[in-house]
Design a protein around this motif. Structure first.
Motif, PDB file in Angstrom:
ATOM      1  N   VAL A   1       0.882  -1.166   0.000  1.00 45.73           N
ATOM      2  CA  VAL A   1       0.000   0.000   0.000  1.00 45.73           C
ATOM      3  C   VAL A   1       0.922   1.219   0.000  1.00 45.73           C
ATOM      4  CG1 VAL A   1      -1.764   1.294   1.257  1.00 45.73           C
ATOM      5  CG2 VAL A   1      -1.809  -1.216   1.259  1.00 45.73           C
ATOM      6  N   THR A   2       0.931   1.915  -1.112  1.00 45.04           N
ATOM      7  CA  THR A   2       1.866   3.041  -1.248  1.00 45.04           C
ATOM      8  C   THR A   2       1.164   4.397  -1.271  1.00 45.04           C
ATOM      9  OG1 THR A   2       1.820   2.766  -3.640  1.00 45.04           O
ATOM     10  CG2 THR A   2       3.601   1.654  -2.445  1.00 45.04           C
ATOM     11  N   ASP A   3      -0.147   4.423  -1.510  1.00 44.73           N
ATOM     12  CA  ASP A   3      -0.881   5.684  -1.557  1.00 44.73           C
ATOM     13  C   ASP A   3      -1.362   6.048  -0.153  1.00 44.73           C
ATOM     14  OD1 ASP A   3      -2.403   7.906  -2.069  1.00 44.73           O
ATOM     15  OD2 ASP A   3      -3.884   6.876  -3.326  1.00 44.73           O
ATOM     16  N   LEU A   4      -0.523   6.776   0.583  1.00 39.58           N
ATOM     17  CA  LEU A   4      -0.870   7.131   1.961  1.00 39.58           C
ATOM     18  C   LEU A   4      -1.916   8.239   2.042  1.00 39.58           C
ATOM     19  CD1 LEU A   4       2.564   6.823   3.793  1.00 39.58           C
ATOM     20  CD2 LEU A   4       0.753   5.129   3.518  1.00 39.58           C
ATOM     21  N   SER A   5      -2.306   8.804   0.890  1.00 40.20           N
ATOM     22  CA  SER A   5      -3.377   9.807   0.903  1.00 40.20           C
ATOM     23  C   SER A   5      -4.746   9.124   0.987  1.00 40.20           C
ATOM     24  CB  SER A   5      -3.308  10.686  -0.350  1.00 40.20           C
ATOM     25  OG  SER A   5      -3.601   9.919  -1.509  1.00 40.20           O
ATOM     26  N   ASP A   6      -4.789   7.803   0.793  1.00 39.36           N
ATOM     27  CA  ASP A   6      -6.032   7.043   0.845  1.00 39.36           C
ATOM     28  C   ASP A   6      -6.016   6.065   2.026  1.00 39.36           C
ATOM     29  OD1 ASP A   6      -8.577   6.263   0.066  1.00 39.36           O
ATOM     30  OD2 ASP A   6      -7.877   4.899  -1.507  1.00 39.36           O
ATOM     31  N   VAL A   7      -5.481   6.555   3.147  1.00 33.87           N
ATOM     32  CA  VAL A   7      -5.363   5.739   4.364  1.00 33.87           C
ATOM     33  C   VAL A   7      -5.998   6.502   5.518  1.00 33.87           C
ATOM     34  CG1 VAL A   7      -3.733   4.702   6.000  1.00 33.87           C
ATOM     35  CG2 VAL A   7      -3.232   4.653   3.558  1.00 33.87           C
ATOM     36  N   ARG A   8      -6.621   5.776   6.406  1.00 36.45           N
ATOM     37  CA  ARG A   8      -7.177   6.385   7.610  1.00 36.45           C
ATOM     38  C   ARG A   8      -6.435   5.828   8.809  1.00 36.45           C
ATOM     39  NH1 ARG A   8     -13.139   7.485   7.306  1.00 36.45           N
ATOM     40  NH2 ARG A   8     -12.192   8.586   5.570  1.00 36.45           N
ATOM     41  N   PHE A   9      -5.850   6.731   9.618  1.00 35.33           N
ATOM     42  CA  PHE A   9      -5.165   6.387  10.864  1.00 35.33           C
ATOM     43  C   PHE A   9      -5.959   7.031  11.991  1.00 35.33           C
ATOM     44  CE2 PHE A   9      -1.638   6.631   7.787  1.00 35.33           C
ATOM     45  CZ  PHE A   9      -0.956   5.463   8.049  1.00 35.33           C
TER      46      PHE A   9
ATOM     47  N   LEU B   1      -4.268   1.896  17.523  1.00 32.34           N
ATOM     48  CA  LEU B   1      -4.401   2.701  16.319  1.00 32.34           C
ATOM     49  C   LEU B   1      -5.007   1.834  15.223  1.00 32.34           C
ATOM     50  CD1 LEU B   1      -3.693   5.230  14.524  1.00 32.34           C
ATOM     51  CD2 LEU B   1      -1.520   4.067  14.053  1.00 32.34           C
ATOM     52  N   HIS B   2      -6.101   2.321  14.627  1.00 32.24           N
ATOM     53  CA  HIS B   2      -6.673   1.652  13.464  1.00 32.24           C
ATOM     54  C   HIS B   2      -5.978   2.190  12.225  1.00 32.24           C
ATOM     55  CE1 HIS B   2     -10.227  -0.382  15.227  1.00 32.24           C
ATOM     56  NE2 HIS B   2     -10.128   0.580  16.132  1.00 32.24           N
ATOM     57  N   VAL B   3      -5.515   1.284  11.381  1.00 35.42           N
ATOM     58  CA  VAL B   3      -4.900   1.638  10.102  1.00 35.42           C
ATOM     59  C   VAL B   3      -5.765   0.984   9.036  1.00 35.42           C
ATOM     60  CG1 VAL B   3      -2.831   1.460   8.683  1.00 35.42           C
ATOM     61  CG2 VAL B   3      -2.608   1.682  11.173  1.00 35.42           C
ATOM     62  N   LEU B   4      -6.440   1.805   8.234  1.00 36.58           N
ATOM     63  CA  LEU B   4      -7.361   1.292   7.221  1.00 36.58           C
ATOM     64  C   LEU B   4      -6.961   1.802   5.845  1.00 36.58           C
ATOM     65  CD1 LEU B   4      -9.534   2.440   9.793  1.00 36.58           C
ATOM     66  CD2 LEU B   4     -10.705   0.618   8.610  1.00 36.58           C
ATOM     67  N   ALA B   5      -6.873   0.885   4.888  1.00 40.63           N
ATOM     68  CA  ALA B   5      -6.501   1.282   3.530  1.00 40.63           C
ATOM     69  C   ALA B   5      -7.066   0.282   2.534  1.00 40.63           C
ATOM     70  CB  ALA B   5      -4.981   1.357   3.405  1.00 40.63           C
ATOM     71  N   PRO B   6      -7.408   0.710   1.364  1.00 39.66           N
ATOM     72  CA  PRO B   6      -7.654   2.103   1.010  1.00 39.66           C
ATOM     73  C   PRO B   6      -8.962   2.584   1.639  1.00 39.66           C
ATOM     74  CG  PRO B   6      -7.793   0.681  -0.945  1.00 39.66           C
ATOM     75  CD  PRO B   6      -7.509  -0.191   0.247  1.00 39.66           C
TER      76      PRO B   6
ATOM     77  N   PHE C   1     -15.603   4.626  11.466  1.00 41.39           N
ATOM     78  CA  PHE C   1     -14.296   5.282  11.418  1.00 41.39           C
ATOM     79  C   PHE C   1     -14.405   6.672  10.785  1.00 41.39           C
ATOM     80  CE2 PHE C   1     -13.676   0.673  11.243  1.00 41.39           C
ATOM     81  CZ  PHE C   1     -12.972   0.499  12.425  1.00 41.39           C
ATOM     82  N   ARG C   2     -15.498   7.343  11.096  1.00 41.95           N
ATOM     83  CA  ARG C   2     -15.803   8.647  10.502  1.00 41.95           C
ATOM     84  C   ARG C   2     -14.905   9.741  11.077  1.00 41.95           C
ATOM     85  NH1 ARG C   2     -21.024  11.948  11.761  1.00 41.95           N
ATOM     86  NH2 ARG C   2     -20.500  13.815  10.585  1.00 41.95           N
TER      87      ARG C   2
ATOM     88  N   THR D   1      -8.335  11.250  14.629  1.00 47.08           N
ATOM     89  CA  THR D   1      -7.130  10.894  13.888  1.00 47.08           C
ATOM     90  C   THR D   1      -5.942  10.932  14.838  1.00 47.08           C
ATOM     91  OG1 THR D   1      -6.576  13.159  13.274  1.00 47.08           O
ATOM     92  CG2 THR D   1      -8.067  11.939  11.773  1.00 47.08           C
ATOM     93  N   ALA D   2      -4.839  10.362  14.399  1.00 47.59           N
ATOM     94  CA  ALA D   2      -3.618  10.396  15.205  1.00 47.59           C
ATOM     95  C   ALA D   2      -3.197  11.848  15.451  1.00 47.59           C
ATOM     96  CB  ALA D   2      -2.514   9.615  14.513  1.00 47.59           C
TER      97      ALA D   2
END
Length: 167
Positions: free
Chosen positions: A103-111, A126-131, A143-144, A152-153
């Protein structure tokens, strides 16, 4: 254990390793403490003295990981300014796990973190969700961003950094 073996264990320090006393930072009723101590059979994607990571059992996105302190730390409300480096490290490990999983597109990740009382487990995680763009309706709700129940973090760091300020 025979008395001679028990005495040798005490003299070498092995007795404390085998005792039923939990290690410092371990809560025996906490599911995440049990996971990071390999008591649940959950695959650890990362594990060191400070941070552990594993997959969420109810994924909200194709990649959904939980990054937790290896030692028990309470929820976001229990944190202070001293925990900012820990939160940053949780995010860093989350990014590393994403990269290892292509997963390289960190603009489409929710932390982010659920905010009490909306935490199902009181061990900081910490929840890490992608994409994030592929999250379903319920996951988008749970996860709104900008909600009362999920921060967010960056928001958490801002909250704990301002604790104790008189402004």
């Amino acid at each position: 254990m025979c008395p001679a073996v028990a005495m040798a264990a005490v003299e070498t320090g092995e007795a404390s390793k085998n005792s039923s006393e939990p290690a410092a930072g371990y809560e025996k009723k906490c599911i995440f403490c049990r996971i990071v101590n390999n008591e649940m059979g959950t695959e650890l994607l990362h594990s060191d003295e400070e941070i552990s990571c594993f997959r969420d059992i109810k994924p909200g996105a194709p990649h959904h990981y939980l990054v937790v302190p290896t030692k028990h730390v309470g929820n976001g409300k229990s944190l202070s300014k001293e925990h900012v480096p820990l939160v940053n490290r949780l995010v860093d490990i989350g990014k590393e796990i994403l990269q290892k999983n292509n997963v390289t597109d960190l603009s489409d990740v929710r932390f982010g973190f659920h905010w009490p009382p909306f935490c199902s487990v009181t061990h900081l995680h910490l929840h890490v969700l992608a994409p994030a763009s592929q999250m379903g309706f319920m996951s988008r709700l749970i996860f709104r961003l900008n909600s009362y129940w999920f921060v967010t973090a960056d928001q958490l760091i801002e909250i704990i950094s301002s604790k104790g300020d008189t402004n």
